[in-house]
Design a protein around this motif. Structure first.
Motif, PDB file in Angstrom:
ATOM      1  N   TYR A   4       5.830 -23.511  14.912  1.00 48.45           N
ATOM      2  CA  TYR A   4       5.068 -24.483  14.120  1.00 48.45           C
ATOM      3  C   TYR A   4       5.554 -24.521  12.677  1.00 48.45           C
ATOM      4  O   TYR A   4       5.832 -25.597  12.135  1.00 48.45           O
ATOM      5  CB  TYR A   4       3.572 -24.137  14.169  1.00 48.45           C
ATOM      6  N   THR A   5       5.671 -23.359  12.036  1.00 53.30           N
ATOM      7  CA  THR A   5       6.087 -23.361  10.629  1.00 53.30           C
ATOM      8  C   THR A   5       7.549 -23.768  10.472  1.00 53.30           C
ATOM      9  O   THR A   5       7.914 -24.428   9.491  1.00 53.30           O
ATOM     10  CB  THR A   5       5.834 -21.989   9.973  1.00 53.30           C
ATOM     11  N   THR A  21       8.995 -25.980  12.273  1.00 50.33           N
ATOM     12  CA  THR A  21       8.949 -27.438  12.389  1.00 50.33           C
ATOM     13  C   THR A  21       8.446 -28.074  11.104  1.00 50.33           C
ATOM     14  O   THR A  21       8.960 -29.118  10.680  1.00 50.33           O
ATOM     15  CB  THR A  21       8.057 -27.849  13.578  1.00 50.33           C
ATOM     16  N   ARG A  77      -4.544 -25.925   9.427  1.00 44.81           N
ATOM     17  CA  ARG A  77      -4.589 -25.534  10.839  1.00 44.81           C
ATOM     18  C   ARG A  77      -5.248 -24.165  10.994  1.00 44.81           C
ATOM     19  O   ARG A  77      -6.029 -23.950  11.924  1.00 44.81           O
ATOM     20  CB  ARG A  77      -3.174 -25.521  11.423  1.00 44.81           C
TER      21      ARG A  77
END
Length: 210
Positions: A195-196, A198, A183
Motif C-alpha cells: 500500500y505505501t 503504491t 486509512r
C-alpha cells in the motif's frame, strides 16, 4: 577521623533515582492508556502504577496530556536508537527518492502495527480531535518534527532535479502521508508495504498514462 569513603555510604544517587522514576512514569502512562484509554487514565492512576507519589508527577508535568506526550516521544527516541539512529534524525538520501520514501514509509507501517506504539498513538490522535489543546501539542511535538523530515528530503530532491522546482514540499508530502494516516485511523483498509509503495508511486508519477 572517619575514612573519607565511609561517610554516608548509602546516600542515594538522586539523579539516577529521578531517572528511574521518570521512566517508570512513562511506562505507567503508556500502559494505562493502552488498557483503559486516555479519558480513564489519571495522574493518580499513573502514580500508583509507577510506584511514586502524585506530587512527583505534578513536579515535572502539569497534566496527564504532558506526561503521555513526553512518554510517547521518549518511546520513539528509544526505538530509533535501538535501530541505530541518533538525533538529529533524517530520511535517508541515497539519490533515489522513490526508494528512500518507500523505506521510511515501510518503517512507519511497522510502527503502526506495533502494539507498543499503536495504543498510545491512537489515543493521542483520537483525543486530540476533541481536545483542542492536546491536539495542538500532539501536532507540534510529534507530527510536525516528523513531517519536517519529509520536507527536507523533498527539498533535497528538488536541488538534485528529481522533483519540480515549483512544488511546495509541505503540500507534496501529504500525497503519501495523509492517505496512510486516514486509512490507519479509520480502518478503511489494510496497512501494508504494498500500500505505501503504491502511494509513493502514485504521488511521484501521477495517474495519467505515461
Amino acid at each position: 577521623m572517619a575514612h573519607p569513603h565511609s561517610a554516608n555510604p548509602s546516600a542515594p544517587d538522586a539523579t539516577r533515582r529521578s531517572e528511574r522514576s521518570r521512566l517508570a512514569i512513562y511506562d505507567a502512562a503508556l500502559a494505562l492508556v493502552a488498557e483503559v484509554g486516555y479519558p480513564k487514565t489519571t495522574i493518580e492512576g499513573i502514580a500508583a502504577r509507577a510506584g511514586v507519589g502524585k506530587q512527583t508527577i505534578y513536579r515535572w508535568w502539569s497534566s496527564k496530556a504532558d506526561v503521555l506526550l513526553e512518554a510517547f516521544l521518549d518511546l520513539g527516541e528509544q526505538a530509533a536508537r535501538a535501530d541505530g539512529h541518533e538525533p538529529p534524525y533524517a530520511i535517508p538520501d541515497t539519490g533515489d527518492l522513490a526508494a528512500d520514501l518507500k523505506q521510511v514509509l515501510r518503517a512507519t507501517v511497522d510502527e503502526l502495527h506495533d502494539p507498543v506504539f499503536e495504543a498510545p498513538s491512537r489515543a493521542l490522535a483520537a483525543e486530540g480531535v476533541v481536545n483542542e489543546e492536546l491536539g495542538r501539542r500532539f501536532v507540534a511535538k510529534l507530527l510536525e518534527p516528523s513531517l519536517q523530515l519529509y520536507v527536507d528530503r523533498l527539498r533535497s530532491a528538488q536541488d538534485a532535479g528529481d522533483v519540480r522546482a515549483d512544488i511546495d514540499p509541505r503540500i507534496a508530502l501529504e500525497l503519501f502521508v495523509s492517505p496512510l494516516a486516514q486509512r490507519w485511523l479509520q480502518y478503511t483498509g489494510p496497512i501494508s508495504y504494498d500500500y505505501t509503495d503504491t502511494l509513493v508511486d502514485y504521488a511521484l508519477y501521477g495517474l495519467a498514462p505515461r
